[in-house]
Motif scaffolding. Sequence first.
Motif, PDB file in Angstrom:
ATOM      1  N   MET A   1       0.833  -1.191   0.000  1.00 52.21           N
ATOM      2  CA  MET A   1       0.000   0.000   0.000  1.00 52.21           C
ATOM      3  C   MET A   1       0.875   1.251   0.000  1.00 52.21           C
ATOM      4  SD  MET A   1      -3.015   0.947   2.641  1.00 52.21           S
ATOM      5  CE  MET A   1      -3.724  -0.649   2.287  1.00 52.21           C
ATOM      6  N   THR A   2       0.514   2.187  -0.851  1.00 53.48           N
ATOM      7  CA  THR A   2       1.336   3.386  -0.966  1.00 53.48           C
ATOM      8  C   THR A   2       0.937   4.395   0.090  1.00 53.48           C
ATOM      9  OG1 THR A   2      -0.190   4.486  -2.468  1.00 53.48           O
ATOM     10  CG2 THR A   2       1.439   3.012  -3.455  1.00 53.48           C
ATOM     11  N   ASP A   3       1.815   5.394   0.306  1.00 53.07           N
ATOM     12  CA  ASP A   3       1.508   6.458   1.246  1.00 53.07           C
ATOM     13  C   ASP A   3       0.294   7.256   0.798  1.00 53.07           C
ATOM     14  OD1 ASP A   3       3.609   5.729   2.837  1.00 53.07           O
ATOM     15  OD2 ASP A   3       5.018   7.176   1.966  1.00 53.07           O
ATOM     16  N   ASP A   4       0.127   7.395  -0.530  1.00 53.08           N
ATOM     17  CA  ASP A   4      -1.010   8.140  -1.047  1.00 53.08           C
ATOM     18  C   ASP A   4      -2.321   7.471  -0.659  1.00 53.08           C
ATOM     19  OD1 ASP A   4       0.605  10.014  -2.157  1.00 53.08           O
ATOM     20  OD2 ASP A   4       0.576   9.161  -4.180  1.00 53.08           O
ATOM     21  N   GLN A   5      -2.344   6.111  -0.740  1.00 56.42           N
ATOM     22  CA  GLN A   5      -3.544   5.371  -0.368  1.00 56.42           C
ATOM     23  C   GLN A   5      -3.847   5.558   1.108  1.00 56.42           C
ATOM     24  OE1 GLN A   5      -2.025   1.636  -2.085  1.00 56.42           O
ATOM     25  NE2 GLN A   5      -4.015   1.427  -3.067  1.00 56.42           N
ATOM     26  N   THR A   6      -2.802   5.595   1.929  1.00 53.40           N
ATOM     27  CA  THR A   6      -2.988   5.757   3.360  1.00 53.40           C
ATOM     28  C   THR A   6      -3.565   7.117   3.695  1.00 53.40           C
ATOM     29  OG1 THR A   6      -1.134   4.282   3.807  1.00 53.40           O
ATOM     30  CG2 THR A   6      -1.822   5.729   5.597  1.00 53.40           C
ATOM     31  N   THR A   7      -3.047   8.187   3.050  1.00 54.59           N
ATOM     32  CA  THR A   7      -3.480   9.539   3.377  1.00 54.59           C
ATOM     33  C   THR A   7      -4.888   9.826   2.880  1.00 54.59           C
ATOM     34  OG1 THR A   7      -2.384  10.333   1.358  1.00 54.59           O
ATOM     35  CG2 THR A   7      -1.121  10.432   3.407  1.00 54.59           C
ATOM     36  N   GLN A   8      -5.431   8.993   2.018  1.00 53.52           N
ATOM     37  CA  GLN A   8      -6.794   9.196   1.546  1.00 53.52           C
ATOM     38  C   GLN A   8      -7.821   8.945   2.651  1.00 53.52           C
ATOM     39  OE1 GLN A   8      -7.321   6.757  -1.918  1.00 53.52           O
ATOM     40  NE2 GLN A   8      -5.937   7.975  -3.176  1.00 53.52           N
ATOM     41  N   ILE A   9      -7.459   8.198   3.679  1.00 54.25           N
ATOM     42  CA  ILE A   9      -8.363   7.901   4.774  1.00 54.25           C
ATOM     43  C   ILE A   9      -8.109   8.907   5.895  1.00 54.25           C
ATOM     44  CG2 ILE A   9      -9.223   6.129   6.325  1.00 54.25           C
ATOM     45  CD1 ILE A   9      -9.456   5.449   3.350  1.00 54.25           C
ATOM     46  N   PRO A  10      -9.060   9.787   6.179  1.00 54.57           N
ATOM     47  CA  PRO A  10      -8.805  10.850   7.155  1.00 54.57           C
ATOM     48  C   PRO A  10      -8.831  10.354   8.600  1.00 54.57           C
ATOM     49  CG  PRO A  10     -11.063  10.970   6.384  1.00 54.57           C
ATOM     50  CD  PRO A  10     -10.387   9.912   5.558  1.00 54.57           C
ATOM     51  N   THR A  11      -8.103  11.049   9.449  1.00 54.78           N
ATOM     52  CA  THR A  11      -8.193  10.840  10.892  1.00 54.78           C
ATOM     53  C   THR A  11      -9.299  11.741  11.419  1.00 54.78           C
ATOM     54  OG1 THR A  11      -5.844  10.303  11.079  1.00 54.78           O
ATOM     55  CG2 THR A  11      -6.981  11.006  13.083  1.00 54.78           C
ATOM     56  N   LEU A  12     -10.239  11.156  12.149  1.00 54.73           N
ATOM     57  CA  LEU A  12     -11.382  11.908  12.646  1.00 54.73           C
ATOM     58  C   LEU A  12     -11.107  12.412  14.061  1.00 54.73           C
ATOM     59  CD1 LEU A  12     -14.254   9.531  11.463  1.00 54.73           C
ATOM     60  CD2 LEU A  12     -13.313  11.522  10.281  1.00 54.73           C
ATOM     61  N   ASP A  13     -11.453  13.660  14.296  1.00 52.58           N
ATOM     62  CA  ASP A  13     -11.317  14.268  15.618  1.00 52.58           C
ATOM     63  C   ASP A  13     -12.648  14.112  16.350  1.00 52.58           C
ATOM     64  OD1 ASP A  13     -11.012  15.831  17.854  1.00 52.58           O
ATOM     65  OD2 ASP A  13     -10.267  17.592  16.777  1.00 52.58           O
ATOM     66  N   LEU A  14     -12.637  13.359  17.456  1.00 45.45           N
ATOM     67  CA  LEU A  14     -13.883  13.125  18.189  1.00 45.45           C
ATOM     68  C   LEU A  14     -14.573  14.425  18.582  1.00 45.45           C
ATOM     69  CD1 LEU A  14     -13.112  10.136  20.604  1.00 45.45           C
ATOM     70  CD2 LEU A  14     -14.588  10.156  18.592  1.00 45.45           C
ATOM     71  N   ASN A  15     -13.791  15.434  18.876  1.00 44.33           N
ATOM     72  CA  ASN A  15     -14.362  16.704  19.315  1.00 44.33           C
ATOM     73  C   ASN A  15     -15.089  17.445  18.194  1.00 44.33           C
ATOM     74  OD1 ASN A  15     -13.322  16.441  21.957  1.00 44.33           O
ATOM     75  ND2 ASN A  15     -11.325  17.195  21.272  1.00 44.33           N
ATOM     76  N   GLN A  16     -14.810  17.045  16.952  1.00 42.02           N
ATOM     77  CA  GLN A  16     -15.424  17.721  15.807  1.00 42.02           C
ATOM     78  C   GLN A  16     -16.592  16.924  15.220  1.00 42.02           C
ATOM     79  OE1 GLN A  16     -14.456  20.834  14.919  1.00 42.02           O
ATOM     80  NE2 GLN A  16     -13.073  20.693  16.688  1.00 42.02           N
ATOM     81  N   LEU A  17     -16.895  15.763  15.798  1.00 39.80           N
ATOM     82  CA  LEU A  17     -17.953  14.913  15.268  1.00 39.80           C
ATOM     83  C   LEU A  17     -19.289  15.198  15.949  1.00 39.80           C
ATOM     84  CD1 LEU A  17     -16.123  11.435  15.157  1.00 39.80           C
ATOM     85  CD2 LEU A  17     -16.397  13.088  13.291  1.00 39.80           C
ATOM     86  N   ASN A  18     -20.352  15.145  15.170  1.00 39.73           N
ATOM     87  CA  ASN A  18     -21.704  15.180  15.739  1.00 39.73           C
ATOM     88  C   ASN A  18     -22.098  13.733  16.047  1.00 39.73           C
ATOM     89  OD1 ASN A  18     -22.035  17.962  15.448  1.00 39.73           O
ATOM     90  ND2 ASN A  18     -22.747  17.738  13.342  1.00 39.73           N
ATOM     91  N   VAL A  19     -22.140  13.377  17.307  1.00 36.79           N
ATOM     92  CA  VAL A  19     -22.490  12.014  17.715  1.00 36.79           C
ATOM     93  C   VAL A  19     -24.005  11.975  17.936  1.00 36.79           C
ATOM     94  CG1 VAL A  19     -22.048  10.162  19.346  1.00 36.79           C
ATOM     95  CG2 VAL A  19     -20.241  11.804  18.808  1.00 36.79           C
ATOM     96  N   LEU A  20     -24.712  11.232  17.088  1.00 39.78           N
ATOM     97  CA  LEU A  20     -26.172  11.270  17.076  1.00 39.78           C
ATOM     98  C   LEU A  20     -26.817  10.244  17.994  1.00 39.78           C
ATOM     99  CD1 LEU A  20     -26.713  11.757  13.242  1.00 39.78           C
ATOM    100  CD2 LEU A  20     -26.421  13.491  15.008  1.00 39.78           C
ATOM    101  N   SER A  21     -26.258   9.033  18.043  1.00 43.22           N
ATOM    102  CA  SER A  21     -26.863   7.995  18.874  1.00 43.22           C
ATOM    103  C   SER A  21     -25.928   6.805  18.989  1.00 43.22           C
ATOM    104  CB  SER A  21     -28.206   7.533  18.287  1.00 43.22           C
ATOM    105  OG  SER A  21     -28.007   6.883  17.044  1.00 43.22           O
ATOM    106  N   VAL A  22     -26.264   5.898  19.893  1.00 42.44           N
ATOM    107  CA  VAL A  22     -25.572   4.625  20.010  1.00 42.44           C
ATOM    108  C   VAL A  22     -26.352   3.602  19.193  1.00 42.44           C
ATOM    109  CG1 VAL A  22     -24.815   2.796  21.574  1.00 42.44           C
ATOM    110  CG2 VAL A  22     -24.733   5.187  22.323  1.00 42.44           C
ATOM    111  N   LEU A  23     -25.678   2.974  18.245  1.00 40.05           N
ATOM    112  CA  LEU A  23     -26.334   2.010  17.368  1.00 40.05           C
ATOM    113  C   LEU A  23     -26.300   0.597  17.915  1.00 40.05           C
ATOM    114  CD1 LEU A  23     -24.998   3.291  13.930  1.00 40.05           C
ATOM    115  CD2 LEU A  23     -27.317   3.545  14.823  1.00 40.05           C
TER     116      LEU A  23
END
Length: 359
Positions: A1-23
């Motif tokens: 896997m190339t570095d480009d493929q890796t960087t395509q998947i973002p790291t999510l910041d929990l503080n910036q997410l709208n958490v709607l419910s527990v599934l």
Amino acid sequence: MTDDQTTQIPTLDLNQLNVLSVLGRGGRGVVFLIRSNGELLALKTILKPDCGEFKQVKLEQEVLRLMQHPLLPKLRGFVSTDNIVGYAIDYCPGGDLNQLQKKQTDRMFSDDVIRFYASELVIALEYLHGLGIVYRDLKPENVMIQENGHIMLIDFDLSTKPSTKIPKSDSQTPQTTPFLNSDLNNTNRIHPESVYNSESHSVSKSNSFVGTEEYIAPEMLTGTGHDFSIDWWCYGVVLHEMLYGKTPFKGVNRKETFKNILSKSPELVGEPTALRDLIGKLLVKDPKRRLTVAEIKGHDFFTGVDWEGILYVVRPPFVPAPLDEEQGMDVNKIDVEAFVQGVFKVNDDVQEVEEFTKF
């Protein structure tokens, strides 16, 4: 896997997410419904100190990276903190196939509805096998209904990608399967214990003992090794369940269930039909005699199916209603880390990871 493929998947910041419910929640993990950049996603999280489960999550992420198909999830982002690790995938508002079946008259699907979902399952499994991936956990709870009514196959933590390497010595030959050798604890999900490679046509076989007990294939119980044909056994069990509302080999306990899988023929009650014939030819104990994907697609049950066009069907059997985000959701008031820690701090002594409640 190339570095480009890796960087395509973002790291999510929990503080910036709208958490709607527990599934849903399981033995070591919790699944949340979140909104990120305007998209609804399912965020699967586990406690980071659980090293064994952490490895499974990483393996599942690697499998998800490989997939680019409308019937399979896409990896949308990673989450990693001091306490938890997880990943986000597409959210399916229609629930799973098991939930949908319970809503049907007599809790059974018609042959036409079965044909649609069965056709899409064939396409999804054929794609995975083309990537060299053995799925190993096919069951209705892992077949989700997307917003457009088409299926999405999820949960790849038990998947494997067999190697073509041949063992160097007999010392790599697996020991007797745990079912025949010792008592198993009373959980529904059986997780990997060991994997070995042996020559089997163009791919090796795996000897890991995994799956959900009612769907486990005979070759997994006997420890003789398994390959792609194991998915077609599980597929036969799922078709049986869709037709009759129950799996074919369930006993009063795990031991009886496994005994039935090894020795009992499925009861295909009713007049002979193409669907019953297909199920019977899939639930064959000897994997070498089980139907191949080409034989499945050519079976009479699928006569008239447009294998190229089914993915573009505009009106599948069930299309879920739009999600009402205001109903039953406590937006941004869920602390993901605290929630996961609170759920599982009392389960620190649990050795086996139970099955996730599917979202």
